[in-house]
Design an enzyme around this catalytic site. Structure first.
Site, PDB file in Angstrom:
ATOM      1  CG  ASN A 130      82.315   7.437  17.947  1.00 21.07           C
ATOM      2  OD1 ASN A 130      81.652   8.357  18.170  1.00 21.07           O
ATOM      3  ND2 ASN A 130      82.907   6.611  16.719  1.00 21.07           N
ATOM      4  CE  LYS A 167      87.102  13.902  12.154  1.00 22.60           C
ATOM      5  NZ  LYS A 167      85.983  12.924  13.509  1.00 22.60           N
ATOM      6  CD  GLU A 185      83.935   3.485  16.773  1.00 18.93           C
ATOM      7  OE1 GLU A 185      85.030   3.975  16.511  1.00 18.93           O
ATOM      8  OE2 GLU A 185      83.374   3.870  16.292  1.00 18.93           O
ATOM      9  CE  LYS A 212      87.959   6.829  14.704  1.00 19.31           C
ATOM     10  NZ  LYS A 212      88.285   7.969  15.747  1.00 19.31           N
ATOM     11  CD  GLU A 249      86.151   6.078  19.978  1.00 10.61           C
ATOM     12  OE1 GLU A 249      86.380   5.831  18.986  1.00 10.61           O
ATOM     13  OE2 GLU A 249      85.873   4.821  20.205  1.00 10.61           O
ATOM     14  CB  SER A 250      83.207  10.922  18.964  1.00  6.32           C
ATOM     15  OG  SER A 250      83.287  10.755  17.431  1.00  6.32           O
TER      16      SER A 250
END
Length: 256
Positions: free
Chosen positions: A185, A55, A164, A115, A215-216
């Site tokens: 997320n 990322k 997600e 992604k 996630e996150s």
């Protein structure tokens, strides 16, 4: 924000399609080596599993890392103990590309996740053609018919689908299509605000047999431990890895 991201990703996909027609990409997807079994790789275990992300940047955080060599970073992730690798291929806000995914696929033996903001079949076919073993589908970005259709297409191509969610309603929609790999997320993709406790409020609604991915909002081992204690089988980590020594950080996270 989410609408803009999806619209941009679809526009870019259609530009690629004008140069490389659907029939060509579909044939390449079917001719590609078989996808790796990502569901097996991410099955719950005694310790948490990590999907490590390539990322470069994000709308919320700006530029995170240059990542001139995504394949080299992916090799570091594999060395550090990741169970799968996520590659952001969205180019406008995340500075990614399908070339990044292809480079990573060629460098590692782990399952690779594309992604992106996927909303059309062309994007699924090009993911498989590029070597993806998993694709991301965001419930908030898709109507139920499209979500089910893209999930079915991904499955037919041998890929797993990370579906997600961001709410109980979205989780219900994910389960209705038979999702086996469900993400929660912490980042609200409308406001981009974070709620690290969201996963814990939804985890008990995810039935046994479905792999639970947080996630996150992961910057430290304590954040991974928080998600693990809340019921996460897998944690997806990006920023914390690209802004540190990835091998050392992964090994610290994997103690949880």
């Amino acid at each position: 924000m989410l609408s803009d991201l999806v619209a941009g990703a679809v526009a870019d996909a259609r530009a690629r399609q004008a140069e490389r027609p659907l029939s060509v990409v579909e044939a390449a997807a079917h001719e590609a080596p078989a996808a790796l079994d990502a569901l097996d790789a991410l099955q719950p275990a005694e310790r948490v599993k990590i999907i490590a992300e390539v990322k470069r940047s994000s709308p919320s955080r700006g530029v995170l890392a240059e990542i001139a060599d995504p394949a080299g970073l992916a090799v570091s992730y594999q060395t550090g103990g990741a169970s799968a690798i996520s590659v952001l291929t969205e180019q406008r806000k995340f500075s990614g590309s399908l070339a990044d995914l292809e480079a990573v696929r060629a460098a590692v033996t782990l399952p690779v996740l594309r992604k992106d903001f996927i909303a059309e079949p062309y994007q699924v076919f090009e993911a498989r053609a590029a070597g993806a073993d998993i694709v991301l589908l965001i419930v908030a970005a898709l109507d139920q018919r499209t979500l089910a259709s893209l999930h079915e297409l991904s499955t037919s191509l041998g890929m797993a689908t990370l579906v997600e969610t961001h709410s109980a309603d979205e989780l219900g929609r994910a389960l209705d299509i038979g999702a086996s790999l469900v993400g929660v997320n912490a980042r609200n993709l409308t406001t981009f605000e974070l709620d690290r406790d969201l996963f814990g409020t939804l985890a008990d609604r995810i039935p046994s047999g479905v792999i639970r991915v947080a996630e996150s909002a992961v910057l430290s081992a304590a954040d991974v431990a928080h998600y693990r204690a809340s019921g996460a089988d897998v944690v997806l980590v990006g920023e914390a890895l690209v802004t540190s020594d990835p091998v050392a950080t992964l090994q610290e996270f994997l103690v949880v």
